[in-house]
Write an enzyme that holds these catalytic residues in place. Structure first.
Site, PDB file in Angstrom:
ATOM      1  N   THR A 183      85.700  77.480   0.430  1.00  0.00           N
ATOM      2  CA  THR A 183      86.010  77.951  -0.924  1.00  0.00           C
ATOM      3  C   THR A 183      84.873  78.868  -1.355  1.00  0.00           C
ATOM      4  O   THR A 183      83.751  78.753  -0.865  1.00  0.00           O
ATOM      5  CB  THR A 183      86.130  76.786  -1.906  1.00  0.00           C
ATOM      6  OG1 THR A 183      84.876  76.105  -1.947  1.00  0.00           O
ATOM      7  CG2 THR A 183      87.204  75.818  -1.454  1.00  0.00           C
ATOM      8  N   GLU A 327      92.163  74.066  -0.920  1.00  0.00           N
ATOM      9  CA  GLU A 327      92.276  72.646  -0.579  1.00  0.00           C
ATOM     10  C   GLU A 327      93.721  72.185  -0.406  1.00  0.00           C
ATOM     11  O   GLU A 327      93.962  71.039  -0.001  1.00  0.00           O
ATOM     12  CB  GLU A 327      91.621  71.790  -1.684  1.00  0.00           C
ATOM     13  CG  GLU A 327      90.113  71.894  -1.755  1.00  0.00           C
ATOM     14  CD  GLU A 327      89.613  73.063  -2.621  1.00  0.00           C
ATOM     15  OE1 GLU A 327      90.409  73.992  -2.866  1.00  0.00           O
ATOM     16  OE2 GLU A 327      88.446  73.027  -3.027  1.00  0.00           O
ATOM     17  N   LYS A 440      87.123  68.776 -24.987  1.00  0.00           N
ATOM     18  CA  LYS A 440      87.457  67.359 -25.115  1.00  0.00           C
ATOM     19  C   LYS A 440      87.064  66.902 -26.516  1.00  0.00           C
ATOM     20  O   LYS A 440      85.926  66.583 -26.791  1.00  0.00           O
ATOM     21  CB  LYS A 440      86.735  66.551 -24.041  1.00  0.00           C
ATOM     22  CG  LYS A 440      87.221  66.922 -22.642  1.00  0.00           C
ATOM     23  CD  LYS A 440      86.234  66.594 -21.537  1.00  0.00           C
ATOM     24  CE  LYS A 440      86.709  67.142 -20.186  1.00  0.00           C
ATOM     25  NZ  LYS A 440      86.173  68.505 -19.896  1.00  0.00           N
ATOM     26  N   TRP A 445      92.646  66.725 -25.588  1.00  0.00           N
ATOM     27  CA  TRP A 445      92.206  67.960 -24.959  1.00  0.00           C
ATOM     28  C   TRP A 445      92.745  69.168 -25.710  1.00  0.00           C
ATOM     29  O   TRP A 445      93.908  69.212 -26.094  1.00  0.00           O
ATOM     30  CB  TRP A 445      92.670  68.013 -23.493  1.00  0.00           C
ATOM     31  CG  TRP A 445      91.825  67.170 -22.593  1.00  0.00           C
ATOM     32  CD1 TRP A 445      90.756  66.407 -22.957  1.00  0.00           C
ATOM     33  CD2 TRP A 445      91.977  67.004 -21.183  1.00  0.00           C
ATOM     34  NE1 TRP A 445      90.227  65.767 -21.865  1.00  0.00           N
ATOM     35  CE2 TRP A 445      90.964  66.120 -20.759  1.00  0.00           C
ATOM     36  CE3 TRP A 445      92.866  67.521 -20.250  1.00  0.00           C
ATOM     37  CZ2 TRP A 445      90.811  65.734 -19.431  1.00  0.00           C
ATOM     38  CZ3 TRP A 445      92.723  67.133 -18.922  1.00  0.00           C
ATOM     39  CH2 TRP A 445      91.701  66.251 -18.512  1.00  0.00           C
TER      40      TRP A 445
END
Lengths: 547, 547
Positions: A183, A327, A440, A445
């Site tokens: 990555t 991934e 948060k 959220w």
């Protein structure tokens, strides 16, 4: 049932046999492109494997890296290296030199295959790559750059010449490493993802399923997404299963050559990130071409702007949105609208989502307190995924256990994607933010992206970025940083009222803290660099007004 | 990569979640058919698993048999039984009673789920089935037939009522047995084929790949091929992966009801053996219906006559030929013409082949002396296949090792199909004969089927069967047994000249031995019974002329 392993060598022998007349077409920048049949790719992959084993001493799970564009030779490496049991390590040629060095050393690559045109990139680094014993050069480029190199230098074509065109591909454990990709590492060191034969085989089947890319041997796929980037979204493997022709742009990734190769070679499908398509759209507007062959366009890597989708629809190129990451091999979701929405007003909204999960990708949402959230299309949580082509760990080196950082994998082994979004009851994912950017606030959220989009829809706002800042009462609250257009008369009060209008943003989510900045800081790939804004706020470097 | 097993429970939870609104539609013979959503199927499969475990004591790899038509309840059993870890054993309701008894005892089934309409078949047999402890009855039927039964009798709906609609499906080894099906056993005892979770999962992915059936959630598939026959060609599993609706005919398999359900429910796809299609064609000719929805028809189980394919093409139903067997799950080949043949004169010829092998099915041809033959479209040999959904053994019983008869599996584990044919360089299979019927003459093979077809194209020949008979010089030679039409003036000499005309049959393949018979003996399913002819020849019961 027979215990037959799922191996890349099987994809190769199938593709080069049953689909032997299908072609890998490589653009050369001028004149007739280079054409190589799947049968020839099969022969040459066998020759490459012989050369790697007999001439270069590759054995076991040795890593063989590629620093190459999308072309026939890269495709040969894709099949030869894993099929013989070694590990294909695709190097990202867009990385800064120091990251490239870090990655090659971390993977302990033994051989590097490189396109001649990329010698200026690798030549100055060779002295910093102690594990690399052999450099194999393919295609045009200035070999004099390698004068004095301490590694053994080989010509790709010379290595292959005269080698047998058959290879007794070994019977491997399907869970054995086949390929790896790092990555980009925008935070911390790059992380290596290792793909197994099994994961690539299953992923290839999924790519060929109707509700994924769904191509047949009547198709030609223009693979703009680089072969160094998550196996070019699995297309080279998948197409060898079904005989889809591959059109490879090599280093000619500019809008002009792309338009030219579409007009000339008439691909039916193409895959790339939105930036490429935005560029192509500009090119086609300026200099119209016959792109009528191209009816299906897969867009991933970043969200596709609705305007781009509409513009492509008008050109007859149907956009299919998809989501994934290094991934996830990468196929995570594909936005094919459900049957009930086809031909209705809902259809476009479904196409703008990230898409639907296939059977082999399980998904769940994790809320601010780690609780599981329902698939109701409203509850936003961090996306966690599980499946046979989803990473369960990162690669830490040849003689150590793989690393399992707690922030990337759950206790029960699911991948924490770092993406925040909602899932509808029928399994469509809509991403709203990155987990690290979400605010948060009091156990709930707030999406920074939603606030930014709402702000940027105001005519006086040129750009806006929203970041979380600490708050004594709520834990975190949003800070709105705004770039105003010249001559703007907007005030923070009028912007706040604008956000609250027509239910754009829920009242409790409205920012209290506001500041004007000159420009939103950006990363090297053009994304908002919110780290910088958070740091400037923490250092008291922003002039913040509280409403 | 994560080590996630390929399990049927995953197909179920995916289908009943992401594709929860898709439907299993069961024909009821009159009025509105019965509709059950995939979400309901998921709930009820969980209830069934609870009932089987808690009320009926099913555990471990207990075999749970079904004697059922194609319907929603059978589909529930398809998912519940393997997902809980037990083994689904589908019983062929066309078998003679003694074979059914043999099979249930051989598999040692503990529970039998039966449709009420099939009680007349099972009730008289129960006393001969010592392993069966429970009988679960679903749907209309005369329960009084079970008076005095020594097994515990349950009502399906009563068992499910009140059970939880969720089940914590266990994490199983993907190689564990999931389902079993016995071959009909025309020679010797029936042979049990055991499918694993892995084999069914991979097969389902293949069915959904573009070059197989290639359906999406916009499709409805009319599954005429019975659920007791090789998992209904994998359609119930495959459709739960992609949300394809299932149209199930239950016991209404006659041409009239089939035509009615096509007109009313408008399926886009259907799958069945040629006999069914021949019947439907007759029905549609006699009583035309609107069958315009049905654009794709998969034909397998026996070769599709060209005339049938042409007739269906004219009705807008595109026939796709496929080949497989109980031992191949069944998908072995699918006859989608290659890109270069589409729209050309070659296309029809490709569609008449058995089809092309997918990546996961490896194929080879074994010649008369066991040597490997080339894929040249001309060399005929016995087809051997290998792959993750191909049987590697037969089931011999719960406490013994699986049986591996030498005549069905090669030393290196490939399945010997018993079919003889050719493979083209691009992987298309054309079957010419059964291995047991082929004439092995001087190290070469003569196809009995080719000789028969050539003979039957003569206007005076009503039927003809060709069998191998011992020959001192050549090992074997063909014996032509001919049924002449009334008033025929043909002689053996004129028939032999007819065969030799225009290169129909190579000279060395022409039969020397001829006989006239009254009718070709047939098996219970209407195939030529060549065993009988070989025996009659051996016993001197045929009046043979030598030319």
């Amino acid at each position: 049932m027979q215990d037959v392993p799922l191996l890349i060598s099987r994809i190769l022998t199938h593709g080069s046999g049953v689909h032997g007349t299908s072609q890998v077409i490589t653009w050369t920048g001028e004149g007739e492109p280079h054409r190589r049949s799947f049968a020839e790719i099969g022969d040459r992959a066998a020759q490459l494997a012989h050369a790697l084993r007999d001439d270069l001493g590759v054995q076991g799970d040795d890593r063989v890296a590629t620093l190459m564009w999308n072309n026939a030779e890269h495709t040969e490496a894709y099949f030869a290296i894993p099929s013989m049991g070694a590990v294909l390590h695709t190097l990202n040629l867009r990385l800064p030199a120091e990251q490239l060095v870090w990655i090659v050393n971390h993977a302990a690559d033994k051989v590097v295959l490189v396109n001649g045109s990329l010698l200026p990139m690798i030549a100055p680094l060779l002295s910093k790559l102690p594990t690399v014993e052999h450099l194999v050069v393919s295609g045009p480029g200035d070999r004099s750059l390698l004068a004095g190199a301490t590694v053994a230098v080989h010509e790709y074509e010379e290595l292959l010449a005269g080698k047998p065109t058959g290879y007794d591909w070994p019977d491997l454990d399907e869970r054995r490493a086949a390929a790896m990709c790092y990555t980009s590492g925008t935070t911390g060191d790059p992380k290596g993802v290792v793909y197994s034969h099994r994961s690539i085989y299953l992923h290839s089947m999924q790519v060929n399923m109707t509700q994924s890319m769904g191509l047949t041997d009547q198709d030609t796929s223009l693979v703009v997404v680089p072969q160094f980037h998550v196996n070019a979204w699995g297309l080279p493997h998948a197409t060898f299963m079904t005989g889809v022709n591959l059109l490879m742009p090599d280093r000619f990734l500019q809008p002009g050559p792309l338009a030219e190769m579409i007009e000339r070679e008439r691909p039916t499908h193409a895959a790339a990130v939105p930036t490429i398509w935005q560029g192509l759209l500009g090119e086609l507007t300026a200099r119209p071409r016959d792109v009528s062959s191209l009816t299906q366009v897969t867009i991933g890597g970043a969200a596709c702007p609705p305007s781009l989708m509409t513009a492509f629809d008008k050109l007859g190129m149907r956009v299919c949105h998809a989501w994934g990451m290094t991934e996830t091999s990468p196929l995570g979701t594909v936005a094919r609208p459900p049957a009930h929405a086809v031909g209705t007003a809902e259809e476009f909204a479904y196409r703008l989502t990230q898409g639907r999960f296939p059977a082999s990708v399980e998904a769940r949402l994790s809320g601010p307190g780690g609780e599981r959230l329902p698939w109701d299309g409203e509850s936003a949580g961090e996306l966690e995924v599980r499946g046979p082509w989803i990473a369960g760990a990162y690669y830490n080196g040849p003689d150590a256990e793989p690393l399992r950082p707690e922030d990337k994998f759950s206790e029960d082994g699911w991948l924490k994607t770092g993406d925040v979004g909602t899932i509808s009851p029928d399994g469509f994912l809509t991403l709203t933010d990155r987990a690290k950017d979400v605010i948060k606030s009091g156990g709930e959220w707030i999406s920074s992206v939603e606030l930014e989009n709402a702000l940027m829809s105001h005519p006086d706002v040129a750009e806006a970025a929203v970041v979380a800042v600490p708050d004594e009462k709520w834990g975190e609250r949003p800070l709105a940083t705004v770039v105003l257009r010249e001559g703007s008369t907007a005030t923070f009060e009028t912007l706040r009222i604008f956000l609250a209008e027509e239910g754009k943003i829920a009242k409790w989510q409205l920012p209290e803290r506001w500041t004007v900045i000159e420009a939103v800081p950006k990363t090297s790939v053009g994304k908002f660099d919110k780290k910088v804004l958070r740091r400037r706020y923490a250092e008291g470097d922003l002039d913040v007004t509280s409403l």
